[in-house]
Design an enzyme around this catalytic site. Structure first.
Site, PDB file in Angstrom:
ATOM      1  N   CYS A  77       0.838  -1.194   0.000  1.00 45.25           N
ATOM      2  CA  CYS A  77       0.000   0.000   0.000  1.00 45.25           C
ATOM      3  C   CYS A  77       0.870   1.239   0.000  1.00 45.25           C
ATOM      4  O   CYS A  77       2.066   1.177   0.272  1.00 45.25           O
ATOM      5  CB  CYS A  77      -0.907   0.029   1.234  1.00 45.25           C
ATOM      6  SG  CYS A  77      -1.929  -1.445   1.458  1.00 45.25           S
TER       7      CYS A  77
ATOM      8  N   ARG B   7      -4.812   7.127   0.546  1.00 43.59           N
ATOM      9  CA  ARG B   7      -3.943   5.972   0.318  1.00 43.59           C
ATOM     10  C   ARG B   7      -4.458   5.100  -0.813  1.00 43.59           C
ATOM     11  O   ARG B   7      -5.633   5.175  -1.224  1.00 43.59           O
ATOM     12  CB  ARG B   7      -3.853   5.160   1.605  1.00 43.59           C
ATOM     13  CG  ARG B   7      -5.175   4.652   2.166  1.00 43.59           C
ATOM     14  CD  ARG B   7      -5.526   3.193   1.854  1.00 43.59           C
ATOM     15  NE  ARG B   7      -4.493   2.281   2.239  1.00 43.59           N
ATOM     16  CZ  ARG B   7      -4.370   1.770   3.470  1.00 43.59           C
ATOM     17  NH1 ARG B   7      -5.230   2.100   4.414  1.00 43.59           N
ATOM     18  NH2 ARG B   7      -3.409   0.893   3.728  1.00 43.59           N
TER      19      ARG B   7
ATOM     20  N   ASN C 217       0.620  -2.531   5.459  1.00 37.75           N
ATOM     21  CA  ASN C 217       1.219  -3.836   5.712  1.00 37.75           C
ATOM     22  C   ASN C 217       2.715  -3.713   6.012  1.00 37.75           C
ATOM     23  O   ASN C 217       3.438  -2.983   5.329  1.00 37.75           O
ATOM     24  CB  ASN C 217       0.984  -4.741   4.500  1.00 37.75           C
ATOM     25  CG  ASN C 217       1.116  -6.206   4.850  1.00 37.75           C
ATOM     26  OD1 ASN C 217       0.981  -6.599   6.010  1.00 37.75           O
ATOM     27  ND2 ASN C 217       1.369  -7.037   3.847  1.00 37.75           N
TER      28      ASN C 217
END
Length: 324
Positions: free
Chosen positions: A2, A16, A79
């Site tokens: 991400c 995002r 992550n």
């Protein structure tokens, strides 16, 4: 994988890309001020700041991926596999699970300074939401209008970094990502000039050659550099439409197309959604992989004094405006 970004024109924006091989059927979710946030170990918050963001709502609990509260403080979890390290429950500190961290911070804090103070007394503990939903391996970016920080729970404790770039991706840890930027200090948006040798008559044959060497692959370190370069050199008008459009272009520089990143199971990662929240006005905009049209949800059009979650399913089907 991400990418999270902050951006400021006349207003401040936070958003995002969520890059995954699957979707949890997330929704744009508004949590009003009187929704009872109950936590596993810390005290419940029955009255708090309202917030809006993207969440997987399970058992009437918003598992936020990213969110912004009514004071303009924003937070996103990305992550961080192999580096995230959560500790057992610890006495004398606030034990907060990963899935509780975004609401716990945004419910109480109006700016990064308040968030940093709260984080000084925290243990991000190793607790699953349920047997079928284990703790996600994450690190977090927290931003207000003036500054950003990155929070990482690693083997030797919780690290809080100032983030002058206003960008976060995934591995490796944030301090390495900032050091890695040093490799690209000669990259420029200007026309290339000959530094190779004054004995040779070298000339640029194309625009953009000042950025030769800028990473274009989809690894997290390369996306960090590309997003940082794009954001730091971005030029936009101050209107809402210009600003939102430019923000999605910044995220578009590091989005993932189906077929370009395959995991060990043979599945393809894509940018499931991209988001852009006007943190001053509480308007959450998004696009999805299949629907490039920008859709918005305004938290202030909801009853923020209520006590029930308000969720809007994502508009997934591509919408095309025909002109004839």
């Amino acid at each position: 994988m991400c990418t999270a970004v902050t951006y400021k024109t006349k207003a401040h924006y936070f958003g995002r890309n969520l890059d995954l091989t699957y979707s949890y059927h997330e929704t744009v979710t508004v949590t009003p001020r009187n929704y009872p946030f109950r936590f596993r170990k810390v005290n419940a918050l029955l009255n708090h700041y309202a917030m809006i963001g993207m969440a997987y709502v399970l058992d009437e609990y918003p598992l936020y991926y990213d969110a912004t509260n009514e004071k303009g403080l924003s937070m996103a979890g990305l992550n961080f596999p192999g580096n995230a390290c959560y500790k057992p429950e610890t006495q004398g500190v606030d034990n907060v699970a990963t899935f509780e961290l975004i609401p716990w911070i945004l419910a109480q804090c109006g700016d990064v300074g308040e968030a940093r103070a709260l984080l000084e007394h925290i243990n991000i503990w190793d607790e699953n939401f349920s047997a079928g939903l284990p703790a996600a391996t994450l690190h977090w970016m927290i931003s207000d209008r003036e500054q950003s920080i990155v929070v990482e729970a690693v083997s030797d404790g919780i690290k809080i970094y100032d983030d002058p770039v206003g960008v976060l991706t995934n591995n490796p840890p944030f301090d390495f990502q900032m050091l890695y930027l040093d490799n690209f200090m000669n990259i420029t948006a200007e026309q290339a000039v000959n530094r190779f040798s004054e004995k040779l008559d070298l000339k640029p044959y194309s625009l953009g050659m000042g950025a030769l060497g800028l990473p274009g692959d989809l690894s997290s370190s390369s996306r960090f550099v590309k997003a940082a370069f794009t954001k730091m050199n971005s030029v936009s008008g101050d209107s809402e439409m210009e600003s939102v459009s430019q923000f999605f272009h910044i995220l578009g520089a590091v989005e993932q197309q189906r077929g370009c990143v395959k995991d060990e199971k043979g599945q393809y990662e894509v940018t499931v959604y991209s988001s852009c929240c006007n943190t001053d006005r509480g308007i959450y905009y998004y696009t999805t992989y299949e629907n490039r049209q920008i859709t918005g949800v305004d938290m202030h059009r909801e009853d923020l004094a209520g006590n029930r979650l308000i969720s809007y399913p994502l508009l997934q089907e591509q919408q095309i405006n025909m002109q004839n």
